[in-house]
Design an enzyme around this catalytic site. Structure first.
Site, PDB file in Angstrom:
ATOM      1  N   GLY A  13       0.776  -1.238   0.000  1.00  0.00           N
ATOM      2  CA  GLY A  13       0.000   0.000   0.000  1.00  0.00           C
ATOM      3  C   GLY A  13       0.804   1.283   0.000  1.00  0.00           C
ATOM      4  N   ASN A  15       1.905   3.010  -2.513  1.00  0.00           N
ATOM      5  CA  ASN A  15       1.348   3.939  -3.508  1.00  0.00           C
ATOM      6  C   ASN A  15      -0.020   4.471  -3.076  1.00  0.00           C
ATOM      7  OD1 ASN A  15       3.017   4.287  -6.095  1.00  0.00           O
ATOM      8  ND2 ASN A  15       3.246   2.100  -5.617  1.00  0.00           N
ATOM      9  N   HIS A 115       2.846   0.557 -13.249  1.00  0.00           N
ATOM     10  CA  HIS A 115       3.602  -0.685 -13.430  1.00  0.00           C
ATOM     11  C   HIS A 115       5.094  -0.385 -13.245  1.00  0.00           C
ATOM     12  CE1 HIS A 115       4.331  -4.751 -14.807  1.00  0.00           C
ATOM     13  NE2 HIS A 115       5.357  -4.259 -15.486  1.00  0.00           N
ATOM     14  N   GLU A 180       7.889   5.831  -8.422  1.00  0.00           N
ATOM     15  CA  GLU A 180       6.429   5.658  -8.460  1.00  0.00           C
ATOM     16  C   GLU A 180       5.738   6.747  -7.645  1.00  0.00           C
ATOM     17  OE1 GLU A 180       5.638   0.948  -9.065  1.00  0.00           O
ATOM     18  OE2 GLU A 180       5.905   1.592  -7.004  1.00  0.00           O
TER      19      GLU A 180
HETATM   20  C1  GAR Z   1       4.277  -1.319  -7.058  1.00  0.00           C
HETATM   21  O1  GAR Z   1       5.634  -1.407  -7.384  1.00  0.00           O
HETATM   22  C2  GAR Z   1       3.434  -1.360  -8.308  1.00  0.00           C
HETATM   23  O2  GAR Z   1       4.008  -0.710  -9.392  1.00  0.00           O
HETATM   24  C3  GAR Z   1       3.348  -2.840  -8.539  1.00  0.00           C
HETATM   25  O3  GAR Z   1       3.153  -3.391  -7.265  1.00  0.00           O
HETATM   26  C4  GAR Z   1       3.834  -2.582  -6.312  1.00  0.00           C
HETATM   27  C5  GAR Z   1       2.897  -2.269  -5.175  1.00  0.00           C
HETATM   28  O4  GAR Z   1       3.564  -1.594  -4.149  1.00  0.00           O
HETATM   29  N1  GAR Z   1       2.295  -3.178  -9.426  1.00  0.00           N
HETATM   30  C6  GAR Z   1       2.399  -4.156 -10.333  1.00  0.00           C
HETATM   31  O5  GAR Z   1       3.368  -4.864 -10.448  1.00  0.00           O
HETATM   32  C7  GAR Z   1       1.177  -4.317 -11.225  1.00  0.00           C
HETATM   33  N2  GAR Z   1       1.472  -5.162 -12.313  1.00  0.00           N
HETATM   34  P1  GAR Z   1       2.727  -0.866  -3.014  1.00  0.00           P
HETATM   35  O6  GAR Z   1       1.695  -1.879  -2.502  1.00  0.00           O
HETATM   36  O7  GAR Z   1       3.717  -0.517  -1.970  1.00  0.00           O
HETATM   37  O8  GAR Z   1       2.056   0.326  -3.616  1.00  0.00           O
END
Ligand code: GAR
Length: 200
Positions: A13, A15, A115, A180
């Site tokens: 979570g 992001n 992504h 990100e």
């Molecule tokens: C992030 O790096 C996002 O880009 C990736 O999952 C992670 C979630 O991190 N998403 C994917 O790979 C989608 N294909 P978070 O839960 O700390 O936000």
């Protein structure tokens, strides 16, 4: 006019929290963006607790979707949540499940994903690891609209991350997450303002 957004997340979570910090807690982002709810498909995913602590007023909901057999019910209940909160946009923030073609086609240019690679390279899961193991010198982050084709919708923006010889998987992950957190709020603001390909 304010745009209501629902965030879908499966895991840590960071992001989702970053978007909540920017648009809800610190309000340093566009006031046009209202985060209506956060939905996680994983029971006990850290994102749920983090949202509850950081922003108790934002509903943090668990909607099960572990295997493909649960997808139809998940999407039907999600449509109920979208209607309930009058959501204009669905923001994927580490949502690790595939949405059906039928569902996606109901929300053209309304579903946005982040992504952790420079698409079209390293689609799918474990994109940071794939880039690290391949030995590319540059990877990055892509924000794009979601279409029925996985990780292939129109690109809203990208940020390059350089892989140094001294990088480890952990340091690269940290760099990618930093990128990100930098670009996702800005990309969402730009897309929702209609400045990018948008059928509004
Ligand atoms: C992030 O790096 C996002 O880009 C990736 O999952 C992670 C979630 O991190 N998403 C994917 O790979 C989608 N294909 P978070 O839960 O700390 O936000």
């Amino acid at each position: 006019m304010q745009k209501n957004c629902i965030i879908l997340a499966s895991g840590n979570g960071s992001n989702a929290l970053n978007l909540i910090n920017r648009f809800y807690i610190n309000k340093t982002g566009s006031s046009l963006i209202n985060i209506s709810a956060v939905v996680s498909n994983i029971e006990g995913a850290p994102v749920i607790d983090k949202v509850k602590k950081a922003a108790p007023d934002i509903p943090a909901l668990f909607l099960p979707y572990a295997s493909v057999s649960e997808r139809e019910r998940f999407e039907s209940e999600l449509e109920g949540i979208i209607k309930k909160y009058k959501a204009d946009y669905i923001i994927l923030a580490g949502f690790m499940k595939i949405l059906s073609e039928e569902f996606v086609s109901k929300f053209p240019y309304k579903i946005i994903n982040i992504h952790p690679s420079l698409l079209p390279a390293f689609k799918g899961r474990d994109a940071i690891k794939k880039a690290f193991e391949y030995g590319v010198k540059y990877t990055g982050v892509t924000v794009h609209y979601v279409t029925h084709e996985i990780d292939a919708g129109p690109i809203i923006c990208q940020e390059i991350v350089k892989i140094d010889d001294s990088d480890t998987m952990e340091s690269l992950e940290a760099k990618v997450h930093k990128a990100e957190h930098k670009i996702y709020p800005v990309a969402i603001e730009t897309a929702l303002a209609g400045a990018i390909r948008n059928i509004n």
